[in-house]
Motif scaffolding. Sequence first.
Motif, PDB file in Angstrom:
ATOM      1  N   ASN A 108     -24.382  -8.571 -34.078  1.00  0.00           N
ATOM      2  CA  ASN A 108     -24.812  -7.366 -34.783  1.00  0.00           C
ATOM      3  C   ASN A 108     -24.275  -7.341 -36.214  1.00  0.00           C
ATOM      4  N   ILE A 109     -23.020  -7.716 -36.392  1.00  0.00           N
ATOM      5  CA  ILE A 109     -22.418  -7.739 -37.727  1.00  0.00           C
ATOM      6  C   ILE A 109     -23.096  -8.786 -38.606  1.00  0.00           C
ATOM      7  N   PHE A 110     -23.363  -9.974 -38.037  1.00  0.00           N
ATOM      8  CA  PHE A 110     -24.039 -11.022 -38.808  1.00  0.00           C
ATOM      9  C   PHE A 110     -25.460 -10.599 -39.193  1.00  0.00           C
ATOM     10  N   ILE A 111     -26.163  -9.959 -38.278  1.00  0.00           N
ATOM     11  CA  ILE A 111     -27.519  -9.491 -38.581  1.00  0.00           C
ATOM     12  C   ILE A 111     -27.480  -8.457 -39.698  1.00  0.00           C
ATOM     13  N   ALA A 112     -26.517  -7.529 -39.618  1.00  0.00           N
ATOM     14  CA  ALA A 112     -26.384  -6.511 -40.665  1.00  0.00           C
ATOM     15  C   ALA A 112     -26.027  -7.140 -42.009  1.00  0.00           C
ATOM     16  N   ARG A 113     -25.283  -8.231 -41.970  1.00  0.00           N
ATOM     17  CA  ARG A 113     -24.853  -8.890 -43.217  1.00  0.00           C
ATOM     18  C   ARG A 113     -25.986  -9.680 -43.865  1.00  0.00           C
ATOM     19  N   PHE A 114     -26.814 -10.347 -43.055  1.00  0.00           N
ATOM     20  CA  PHE A 114     -27.753 -11.318 -43.627  1.00  0.00           C
ATOM     21  C   PHE A 114     -29.226 -10.944 -43.487  1.00  0.00           C
ATOM     22  N   THR A 115     -29.548  -9.824 -42.866  1.00  0.00           N
ATOM     23  CA  THR A 115     -30.948  -9.418 -42.764  1.00  0.00           C
ATOM     24  C   THR A 115     -31.132  -8.020 -43.343  1.00  0.00           C
ATOM     25  N   ARG A 116     -32.350  -7.526 -43.288  1.00  0.00           N
ATOM     26  CA  ARG A 116     -32.662  -6.197 -43.800  1.00  0.00           C
ATOM     27  C   ARG A 116     -32.224  -5.091 -42.839  1.00  0.00           C
ATOM     28  N   PHE A 117     -31.797  -5.453 -41.625  1.00  0.00           N
ATOM     29  CA  PHE A 117     -31.439  -4.469 -40.605  1.00  0.00           C
ATOM     30  C   PHE A 117     -29.944  -4.160 -40.716  1.00  0.00           C
ATOM     31  N   LYS A 118     -29.616  -3.239 -41.622  1.00  0.00           N
ATOM     32  CA  LYS A 118     -28.236  -2.985 -42.040  1.00  0.00           C
ATOM     33  C   LYS A 118     -27.526  -1.933 -41.184  1.00  0.00           C
ATOM     34  N   TYR A 119     -27.594  -2.077 -39.898  1.00  0.00           N
ATOM     35  CA  TYR A 119     -27.012  -1.066 -39.011  1.00  0.00           C
ATOM     36  C   TYR A 119     -25.930  -1.684 -38.122  1.00  0.00           C
ATOM     37  N   ILE A 120     -24.754  -1.074 -38.141  1.00  0.00           N
ATOM     38  CA  ILE A 120     -23.658  -1.532 -37.285  1.00  0.00           C
ATOM     39  C   ILE A 120     -23.476  -0.515 -36.165  1.00  0.00           C
ATOM     40  N   TYR A 121     -23.783  -0.942 -34.961  1.00  0.00           N
ATOM     41  CA  TYR A 121     -23.843  -0.078 -33.781  1.00  0.00           C
ATOM     42  C   TYR A 121     -22.428   0.210 -33.289  1.00  0.00           C
ATOM     43  N   LEU A 122     -22.026   1.480 -33.335  1.00  0.00           N
ATOM     44  CA  LEU A 122     -20.647   1.848 -33.031  1.00  0.00           C
ATOM     45  C   LEU A 122     -20.497   2.658 -31.739  1.00  0.00           C
ATOM     46  N   THR A 123     -21.552   2.777 -30.965  1.00  0.00           N
ATOM     47  CA  THR A 123     -21.472   3.523 -29.709  1.00  0.00           C
ATOM     48  C   THR A 123     -21.077   2.556 -28.603  1.00  0.00           C
ATOM     49  N   GLY A 124     -19.763   2.455 -28.373  1.00  0.00           N
ATOM     50  CA  GLY A 124     -19.225   1.413 -27.508  1.00  0.00           C
ATOM     51  C   GLY A 124     -19.722   1.473 -26.079  1.00  0.00           C
ATOM     52  N   HIS A 125     -19.755   2.662 -25.466  1.00  0.00           N
ATOM     53  CA  HIS A 125     -20.160   2.730 -24.062  1.00  0.00           C
ATOM     54  C   HIS A 125     -21.630   2.365 -23.897  1.00  0.00           C
ATOM     55  N   ALA A 126     -22.478   2.740 -24.868  1.00  0.00           N
ATOM     56  CA  ALA A 126     -23.893   2.374 -24.793  1.00  0.00           C
ATOM     57  C   ALA A 126     -24.059   0.857 -24.903  1.00  0.00           C
ATOM     58  N   THR A 127     -23.241   0.231 -25.747  1.00  0.00           N
ATOM     59  CA  THR A 127     -23.264  -1.227 -25.869  1.00  0.00           C
ATOM     60  C   THR A 127     -22.847  -1.883 -24.560  1.00  0.00           C
ATOM     61  N   LEU A 128     -21.832  -1.332 -23.914  1.00  0.00           N
ATOM     62  CA  LEU A 128     -21.385  -1.858 -22.625  1.00  0.00           C
ATOM     63  C   LEU A 128     -22.489  -1.762 -21.580  1.00  0.00           C
ATOM     64  N   TYR A 129     -23.160  -0.622 -21.514  1.00  0.00           N
ATOM     65  CA  TYR A 129     -24.214  -0.432 -20.509  1.00  0.00           C
ATOM     66  C   TYR A 129     -25.388  -1.371 -20.756  1.00  0.00           C
ATOM     67  N   MET A 130     -25.783  -1.531 -22.019  1.00  0.00           N
ATOM     68  CA  MET A 130     -26.871  -2.450 -22.340  1.00  0.00           C
ATOM     69  C   MET A 130     -26.477  -3.886 -22.022  1.00  0.00           C
TER      70      MET A 130
END
Length: 454
Positions: A108-130
């Motif tokens: 996610n960090i690399f995508i935000a750094r090098f693509t147009r999708f500049k979003y860093i997902y900070l909802t930890g529990h949602a990331t865990l569930y996904m």
Amino acid sequence: MKDFLNVLIGIASTPALLVALIAVIGLILQKKSVSNILLGGIKTFVGFLVLTGGAGIVQNSLTPFGEMFKHAFSVQGVVPNNEAIVALALTKYGTPTALIMLVGMIVNIFIARFTRFKYIYLTGHATLYMSCMIAVIMTVSGFTSVPLILLGGLMLGMANALSPAIVQPFMKNVTGTDEVALGHTGNFGYMISAVIGKFFGNKSHSTEDLKVPKGLSFLRDSTVAITLTMGVIYIILAIFTGQGYIEAKLSGGTNFIIYSIQMAGTFAAGVFVILSGVRLILGEIIPAFKGISEKLVPNSKPALDCPIVFPYAPNAVLVGFFSSFIGGIVSMFIMIAFHTIIVLPGVVPHFFCGATAGVFGNATGGRRGAILGSFIHGIVISFMPIALMPVLGNLGFENSTFSDTDYGVVGLFLGGLGGLGGAVLITTGIFAVLAIMLILTVFKKKNADPAANK
């Protein structure tokens, strides 16, 4: 190494610690004083604890609501609940879930750094569930060990970058700014609600502009309005449920009407706490995040949990909840009529996701948008779990399943490809999505650079 990994996973899956750490890093990059760094980090940490504490209060007040509903109307079926299904899955898929989560956050960090999708997902529990759902589906499709972790992490990282992107144009309508994004597993549903509001609503008549007679001016206070509204709903449901059941099974002997009023007040208290936590977080995380945006990932935006939008339209929160829940009830009767699997209206997802859908529907289409958008959202999160259950393997036979729309989108994408061509087709699909993201990035750069178009 395992202990270190457990610490990293623990931080990543604890939103308060994760977001506080992000705030601290941002302030350090801005070369703030030690006192300012401590102030920003601690206030962000406490703000998230306040928010999650409020969410817990709301959830505790809604649990008996769901039990009363099932008893009053004598219905049984699958209950969409992310926490329940993940708890079952982690007993078997715990290790790949943790590693997919770790790889996904890095991606996610690399995508935000090098693509147009500049979003860093900070909802930890949602990331865990996904991460957990991805681990289950890809394992069922034949992935093991390193390919499972790397490709699963790549899929997670892309999903966490794309999910905020699809709703960000409407996020501006909600907040009036482009500085913060929404990181939640219901974003696809919120986009649907916003689009419905845009085309079928009337933006000039907001839920927040409801005209109240002078004698009822106290209803302008959202806490009072929520308490009274939930009180009426709870008492009506309690009457249908019956005094004996409530006092024997739920209230511990407390009179069923008194118990209903208490639960309504508890619900309103939870919403009040959530709003307080959100204000505290926004006051700290946005200025702190500028350090990361300027130094590490230029122009990036923090993607935060769904209650972050609640303060912008408190009335729409309540409208969205009720409209989404009614959509769930209508869907349930349709399922009964057509003899399909019955998905019971999950009160918790209909509140958090339905309320958020209401905020987005209101932002683009006013009161009509809030009602229609969240109603359709309620139908979507009722039928989507039925389609998702077959791709979860043995986990699909449990009496619970994933509820939010993004689980359905990612799960059906992976599960559908797995059913058609197994691991090979899933791998192809994942890299195809990455290629599309990179192509879109190149096109954006060309359009932004006048010299490149000459």
